[in-house]
Structure formats: structure tokens, C-alpha cells
Design a protein around this motif. Structure first.
Motif, PDB file in Angstrom:
ATOM      1  N   VAL A 195       0.781  -1.307  -0.367  1.00 56.95           N
ATOM      2  CA  VAL A 195      -0.291  -0.037  -0.070  1.00 56.95           C
ATOM      3  C   VAL A 195       0.740   0.917  -0.061  1.00 56.95           C
ATOM      4  CG1 VAL A 195      -1.900   0.915   1.634  1.00 56.95           C
ATOM      5  CG2 VAL A 195      -1.727  -1.047   0.775  1.00 56.95           C
ATOM      6  N   ALA A 196       1.802   1.315   0.955  1.00 53.43           N
ATOM      7  CA  ALA A 196       3.116   2.046   0.655  1.00 53.43           C
ATOM      8  C   ALA A 196       3.671   2.737  -0.233  1.00 53.43           C
ATOM      9  CB  ALA A 196       3.994   2.061   1.902  1.00 53.43           C
ATOM     10  N   GLU A 197       3.932   1.453  -1.245  1.00 56.30           N
ATOM     11  CA  GLU A 197       4.695   1.764  -1.798  1.00 56.30           C
ATOM     12  C   GLU A 197       3.929   2.281  -3.583  1.00 56.30           C
ATOM     13  OE1 GLU A 197       6.021  -1.664  -5.650  1.00 56.30           O
ATOM     14  OE2 GLU A 197       6.167  -2.262  -3.385  1.00 56.30           O
ATOM     15  N   TYR A 198       2.926   1.314  -3.230  1.00 55.03           N
ATOM     16  CA  TYR A 198       1.794   1.426  -4.727  1.00 55.03           C
ATOM     17  C   TYR A 198       1.072   3.339  -4.442  1.00 55.03           C
ATOM     18  CZ  TYR A 198       0.223  -2.416  -6.355  1.00 55.03           C
ATOM     19  OH  TYR A 198       0.908  -3.955  -6.772  1.00 55.03           O
ATOM     20  N   ALA A 199       1.272   3.719  -2.934  1.00 54.06           N
ATOM     21  CA  ALA A 199       0.851   5.305  -2.682  1.00 54.06           C
ATOM     22  C   ALA A 199       1.666   6.397  -3.420  1.00 54.06           C
ATOM     23  CB  ALA A 199       0.740   5.607  -1.185  1.00 54.06           C
ATOM     24  N   LYS A 200       3.198   5.808  -3.320  1.00 55.57           N
ATOM     25  CA  LYS A 200       4.505   6.898  -3.753  1.00 55.57           C
ATOM     26  C   LYS A 200       4.204   6.547  -4.688  1.00 55.57           C
ATOM     27  CE  LYS A 200       9.091   7.922  -3.340  1.00 55.57           C
ATOM     28  NZ  LYS A 200       8.050   8.818  -2.788  1.00 55.57           N
ATOM     29  N   LYS A 201       4.266   6.042  -5.734  1.00 60.09           N
ATOM     30  CA  LYS A 201       4.053   5.926  -6.908  1.00 60.09           C
ATOM     31  C   LYS A 201       2.812   6.885  -8.001  1.00 60.09           C
ATOM     32  CE  LYS A 201       6.398   1.173  -7.921  1.00 60.09           C
ATOM     33  NZ  LYS A 201       6.382   0.440  -8.832  1.00 60.09           N
ATOM     34  N   ILE A 202       1.998   6.588  -7.000  1.00 59.72           N
ATOM     35  CA  ILE A 202       0.231   7.385  -7.120  1.00 59.72           C
ATOM     36  C   ILE A 202       1.054   8.463  -6.779  1.00 59.72           C
ATOM     37  CG2 ILE A 202      -1.760   7.390  -6.659  1.00 59.72           C
ATOM     38  CD1 ILE A 202      -1.990   4.438  -6.601  1.00 59.72           C
ATOM     39  N   ALA A 203       1.320   9.074  -5.716  1.00 57.66           N
ATOM     40  CA  ALA A 203       1.756  10.715  -5.120  1.00 57.66           C
ATOM     41  C   ALA A 203       3.061  11.315  -6.395  1.00 57.66           C
ATOM     42  CB  ALA A 203       1.718  10.646  -3.926  1.00 57.66           C
ATOM     43  N   ASP A 204       2.998  10.735  -7.164  1.00 56.92           N
ATOM     44  CA  ASP A 204       5.258  11.150  -7.549  1.00 56.92           C
ATOM     45  C   ASP A 204       3.902  11.338  -8.957  1.00 56.92           C
ATOM     46  OD1 ASP A 204       6.072  10.597  -5.642  1.00 56.92           O
ATOM     47  OD2 ASP A 204       7.211   9.078  -6.079  1.00 56.92           O
ATOM     48  N   ALA A 205       3.421  10.040  -9.525  1.00 53.60           N
ATOM     49  CA  ALA A 205       2.761  10.615 -11.071  1.00 53.60           C
ATOM     50  C   ALA A 205       1.443  11.992 -10.765  1.00 53.60           C
ATOM     51  CB  ALA A 205       2.370   9.134 -11.378  1.00 53.60           C
ATOM     52  N   ASN A 206       0.801  11.893  -9.422  1.00 53.67           N
ATOM     53  CA  ASN A 206      -0.296  12.315  -9.692  1.00 53.67           C
ATOM     54  C   ASN A 206      -0.224  13.855  -8.343  1.00 53.67           C
ATOM     55  OD1 ASN A 206      -2.528  11.305 -11.930  1.00 53.67           O
ATOM     56  ND2 ASN A 206      -1.424   9.232 -10.546  1.00 53.67           N
ATOM     57  N   PRO A 207       0.508  14.919  -8.143  1.00 57.92           N
ATOM     58  CA  PRO A 207       1.031  16.075  -7.750  1.00 57.92           C
ATOM     59  C   PRO A 207      -0.215  16.794  -6.986  1.00 57.92           C
ATOM     60  CG  PRO A 207       2.278  16.266 -10.003  1.00 57.92           C
ATOM     61  CD  PRO A 207       1.232  15.489  -9.819  1.00 57.92           C
ATOM     62  N   GLY A 208      -0.127  16.161  -6.381  1.00 57.91           N
ATOM     63  CA  GLY A 208      -1.296  17.124  -5.326  1.00 57.91           C
ATOM     64  C   GLY A 208      -3.248  15.648  -4.785  1.00 57.91           C
ATOM     65  N   VAL A 209      -2.810  14.688  -5.156  1.00 58.17           N
ATOM     66  CA  VAL A 209      -3.555  13.698  -5.076  1.00 58.17           C
ATOM     67  C   VAL A 209      -2.908  12.481  -3.604  1.00 58.17           C
ATOM     68  CG1 VAL A 209      -3.960  11.120  -6.143  1.00 58.17           C
ATOM     69  CG2 VAL A 209      -4.821  13.120  -7.150  1.00 58.17           C
ATOM     70  N   ALA A 210      -3.543  11.995  -2.549  1.00 58.44           N
ATOM     71  CA  ALA A 210      -3.291  11.281  -1.400  1.00 58.44           C
ATOM     72  C   ALA A 210      -3.476   9.897  -2.635  1.00 58.44           C
ATOM     73  CB  ALA A 210      -4.188  12.109  -0.529  1.00 58.44           C
ATOM     74  N   GLY A 211      -1.959   9.386  -2.777  1.00 59.59           N
ATOM     75  CA  GLY A 211      -1.898   8.282  -3.106  1.00 59.59           C
ATOM     76  C   GLY A 211      -2.538   7.484  -1.728  1.00 59.59           C
ATOM     77  N   TYR A 212      -2.669   8.032  -0.571  1.00 55.46           N
ATOM     78  CA  TYR A 212      -3.201   6.794   0.334  1.00 55.46           C
ATOM     79  C   TYR A 212      -3.657   8.103   1.386  1.00 55.46           C
ATOM     80  CZ  TYR A 212      -4.957   4.095   4.583  1.00 55.46           C
ATOM     81  OH  TYR A 212      -4.874   3.665   5.689  1.00 55.46           O
ATOM     82  N   MET A 213      -4.791   7.745   2.369  1.00 53.02           N
ATOM     83  CA  MET A 213      -5.488   8.747   3.277  1.00 53.02           C
ATOM     84  C   MET A 213      -6.132   7.728   4.248  1.00 53.02           C
ATOM     85  SD  MET A 213      -4.367  11.841   4.506  1.00 53.02           S
ATOM     86  CE  MET A 213      -4.958  12.077   6.091  1.00 53.02           C
ATOM     87  N   SER A 271       3.052  11.152   0.359  1.00 54.02           N
ATOM     88  CA  SER A 271       2.316  10.225  -0.580  1.00 54.02           C
ATOM     89  C   SER A 271       0.895  10.550  -0.023  1.00 54.02           C
ATOM     90  CB  SER A 271       2.519   8.536  -0.720  1.00 54.02           C
ATOM     91  OG  SER A 271       2.756   7.949   0.703  1.00 54.02           O
ATOM     92  N   LEU A 272       0.807  11.074   1.018  1.00 54.00           N
ATOM     93  CA  LEU A 272      -0.664  11.468   1.912  1.00 54.00           C
ATOM     94  C   LEU A 272      -1.361  12.353   1.228  1.00 54.00           C
ATOM     95  CD1 LEU A 272      -0.116   9.949   5.435  1.00 54.00           C
ATOM     96  CD2 LEU A 272      -0.687   9.022   3.010  1.00 54.00           C
TER      97      LEU A 272
END
Length: 475
Positions: A195-213, A271-272
Motif C-alpha cells: 500500500v505504501a509503495e503504491y501510494a508513493k508511485k501514485i502521488a509522484d505521478a499525480n501531484p496533489g493527489v493522496a496516494g493513500y489517506m 504520499s498522503l
């Protein structure tokens, strides 16, 4: 509340898990002055005695299609029950406002409460005794006994009826945001490290988006921190063998691990996102708007996000909650009960059980009612088939799914990870004593970890343990 009933309620998870496996979830004025109203003579004059019944409808701000579907159900009920006038009222249960609403007599005649609140409200004399009405239901003895026990008082009478959404917490995720980060939406994470790994990838690819919250206020922060604790094998409260006393165990290794995990994602991975004050309603809204890629909540929230938040079904995914390696790992379970405030007369209670039967429970055990309900919802493009745990056992659930299979319109293939596991979940009920008070103590801890890089987790948990034990010692 006698300790035996505390123990029975706390034993819901084990009994429910066993059941799921073996079987293959007027105003409320306290003085009664205007608690529902009855008029008409009903004495042979040709008039039908009328009872006005105020009922909880949908969340404030729900989509018009959802409102239309609800109103159609009201019309169908009134046609079959000409002596009852149903008045729908928007409602959202919140720990911070519920007690005042109940005490002030502003709740509907039929309102909803979480499993956690029932025993306290019963012990305080704040709910009507519905036992006589409950026993008139032709399927009353078919409910999972552990679920009925949650709304049963020390006198053995039923005060709150199992209504809907017996859930196990799952991981909700945005498939489109997964794809934007090069992740396979059909292969959701199965561990918290993933979850943490996916959250960081998503946040890095989508500035302003919380990969997890994670939720953090209005007692939902404590609720979800408890989810995290259970999933790692810990507990925030322990009951004595006889159920007579409770010990706070908030400062335990699993809770520490959960907070350190959040702390690392917030301050190392970034990533949050940036909104650290979300609760049940606002995190649903943020998720539906594409601002949050993953969060944990009950398996049933898809319906609410469609009705109230305009969620695009194509982006939705539901996965099983990640679990640690401890033999004591658990998935927090809960549900919703329908209740009536103390002080109403028998006419209102009779009308209330008729509505509960019609709106909540008959559709789970009666084919004609199941099909009629599904047809009404589908007509207004409302969700049919959102995964929830059965209140009558797995066999009955499977029968119900067969009845409504032609009407199911939720993307079940995007929820398969959860569905595949739902009958094998190691379910654990919420803390048995002072549940909402305990959650309230945990909210600021979650907030501190998310907003203060130097938050002292051990000290925060130690202080909360002391405060929680003081509350428990008052019982």
C-alpha cells in the motif's frame, strides 16, 4: 448493562465469522408529546387511523435519482399500509452530534445507529422496547443470533433491529489513478508495505493527489486506527474473562507500527496529500473526486458514493484489507441497527417495525420483496448488489443474490478481491466499552502524526491509555 450482554455483543465477530463459515450483519421527543401522530377515528366511520412516521432517508446532498428512488419506495409502502404516512428526513450519523440530537428530540422516529452505540443507549433508557414488534416478523428467529444480541438489552428484549450494512472493512482504490502510475488495477496491494509503495508511485505521478489517506476526525480517526491495529494483530481494549471489567491496551506494538507506517508515508514519502482532517463523509467525497487513491472503510460505501458523491463506477475498486503475519490479525466488522427513540406510543412502534421490515430486512429473505426493491432502485440507476456480509447466513445471502442477479448493476468484477475473501475474513468486533469515547481519544493522535513531524507516538499513546482507562473505570 449486565456483563453477560456486554460479552455477547463483543462476541459478535467470532460468532458471525463462525456463522458465515458454517452456513456454507413523529419526532423523538422524550416526553412523547409529539412522537409520531395518530388521527382519524378508525371506529367504523370509514376513516383509517393515520400514524405519521418520520424515517431516516438519505444523506444530505444526495443525488436526485437516489431521492426519487427512495420516494418511490415510500409510495409503495404507503400504498400497502394506508394507515401510515411516512415522512422522510435526511440524516447522517455523526458521533459529535448524535447524542445532542437524541437528547433534544430532533431525530426521526426510525433512525440508524452503529452497532457500537446500541448497548449504551439501551442501558440509558434512550431507545424504545421493540421486542413485541420484532417478534411479529416471520423471520425473526432466522437472524444470526450474535447480530440480534447487539441490539438486545439485559432484559432479553430487542431494542434495536439489525438493519443493513453488516460489513468488514476493505481497501477502496481508484483504478484510473492506479493506471496513471503504471500499476495494474486488477492486482491491488495485499500488504501494508505494498500500500505504501503504491501510494508513493501514485502521488509522484499525480501531484496533489493522496496516494493513500486515512480518516482523522469526528471519531473516524480512532475507528480507522483501530482497523489498522487489528490488521496487525493488536487490540486497543481487553475484556476480562467474565466480561466484567475492561482494560485499555491502546499503547501496543501493532498500534505503534500503524502510526509509524503513517508517519513514514507522511514525512518521508509525501504520499498522503495535504488534507489531514477527513472523516467518513469527506473522504468519500475526496475519493469520488479523484483526490484520494486509496483508503479503508466499510465494504458498503460504494452505494453512498454513488448516491451522494457522483462516483464514476468505472474508476472504483474494492480489495481485501491487507493483514499482517500475526496469528491474531483481524478485520474490524460492524453494521447498522434501526432504532426508535424512547417515549413513542405503540402505534408508532408498530408503524416503525412495518417500515423496518419493508425497507431494510424483508428484501433479504423474501424473493418478491427482493425483486421489487431491486426493480425500484434500478429504475433510478441506484446501486444493487454492493458487497455486504449476510445477516441471515451465507446460504440465505447466496439465495438473495440469485433472486436479484438480473438487477445487479455494480461492477462486481472490480470488487473481486474483496468478494473472494469476504466469507473467510477473521472478523473482530469494535471495542466493547466506551467505543466512541475511545475513538475520540485516538483522533488527535492520528492528527498529530499527520501534522507534526516530531510527534512522540509512545507518549501520545501512553496518555490516551491513561485517559481511556479512567473512562472504563467509571463503568
Amino acid at each position: 448493562m449486565k456483563s453477560t450482554h456486554r460479552a455477547a455483543a463483543f462476541g459478535l465477530a467470532g460468532a458471525l465469522a463462525l456463522s458465515l463459515t458454517a452456513c456454507s450483519s413523529g419526532s423523538s421527543a422524550n416526553d412523547g408529546g409529539d412522537a409520531g401522530s395518530t388521527d382519524g377515528t378508525g371506529d367504523g366511520s370509514g376513516e383509517v387511523a393515520q400514524t405519521t412516521l418520520r424515517v431516516v432517508s438519505l444523506l444530505p446532498g444526495s443525488e436526485q435519482a437516489a431521492i426519487d428512488a427512495f420516494n418511490a419506495q415510500v409510495a409503495e409502502f404507503e400504498a400497502a399500509n394506508p394507515g401510515i404516512d411516512v415522512v422522510p428526513e435526511e440524516y447522517e450519523w455523526k458521533a459529535t452530534t448524535f447524542a445532542a440530537q437524541l437528547a433534544g428530540g430532533t431525530l426521526p422516529d426510525v433512525f440508524e445507529i452503529p452497532f457500537t452505540d446500541a448497548q449504551t443507549l439501551i442501558a440509558n433508557g434512550q431507545l424504545s422496547d421493540l421486542d413485541a414488534q420484532f417478534r411479529t416478523l416471520p423471520y425473526a428467529d432466522r437472524f444470526n443470533p450474535a447480530i440480534v444480541a447487539v441490539g438486545t438489552g439485559a432484559d432479553g428484549h430487542v431494542y434495536a433491529v439489525p438493519a443493513k450494512n453488516v460489513y468488514g472493512v476493505g481497501l477502496h482504490y481508484n483504478r484510473a489513478l492506479f493506471e496513471s502510475a503504471g500499476l495494474d488495477p486488477d492486482d491491488p496491494p495485499t500488504t501494508w508495505d505494498e500500500v505504501a509503495e503504491y501510494a508513493k508511485k501514485i502521488a509522484d505521478a499525480n501531484p496533489g493527489v493522496a496516494g493513500y489517506m486515512q480518516m482523522s476526525q469526528n471519531n473516524t480517526g480512532g475507528w480507522q486506527l483501530t482497523v489498522q491495529t487489528y490488521s496487525r494483530g493488536g487490540r486497543v481494549q481487553a475484556l476480562s474473562d467474565d466480561g466484567a471489567t475492561a482494560t485499555s491496551t491502546i499503547n501496543n506494538p501493532a498500534t505503534v507500527e500503524a502510526l509509524e507506517w503513517l508517519q513514514a508515508m507522511r514525512w518521508e514519502d509525501n504520499s498522503l496529500g495535504s488534507n489531514f482532517l477527513l472523516d467518513w463523509g469527506t473522504i468519500n467525497e475526496a475519493f469520488a473526486a479523484g483526490q484520494v487513491a486509496m483508503f479503508t472503510s466499510g465494504s458498503d460505501v460504494y452505494t453512498s458514493m454513488i448516491q451522494s458523491n457522483g462516483l464514476d463506477p468505472a474508476v472504483y475498486g474494492l480489495a481485501a484489507l491487507p493483514l499482517g503475519d500475526s496469528p491474531d490479525v483481524g478485520v474490524l466488522s460492524g453494521g447498522t441497527l434501526a432504532a426508535v427513540p424512547a417515549g413513542v406510543d405503540d402505534a408508532v412502534k408498530d408503524a416503525a417495525i412495518a417500515w423496518i421490515d419493508f425497507f431494510y430486512t424483508a428484501k433479504l429473505v423474501d424473493e418478491a420483496r427482493a425483486v421489487a426493491d431491486a426493480e425500484t432502485l434500478v429504475k433510478d440507476n441506484q446501486p444493487v448488489g454492493t458487497p455486504v456480509l449476510p445477516m441471515f447466513g451465507r446460504d440465505q445471502w447466496e439465495q438473495n443474490q440469485e433472486w436479484i442477479k438480473d438487477y445487479v448493476n455494480v461492477p462486481l468484477d472490480q470488487m473481486q478481491s474483496y468478494i473472494d475473501s469476504m466469507f473467510d475474513l477473521p472478523l473482530v468486533n469494535e471495542p466493547a466499552r466506551r467505543t466512541q469515547d475511545v475513538y475520540a481519544l485516538l483522533d488527535p493522535i492520528v492528527q498529530a502524526v499527520l501534522t507534526d513531524q516530531n510527534a512522540d507516538i509512545d507518549q501520545l499513546l501512553t496518555d490516551a491509555d491513561t485517559q481511556a482507562q479512567a473512562l472504563l473505570d467509571q463503568e
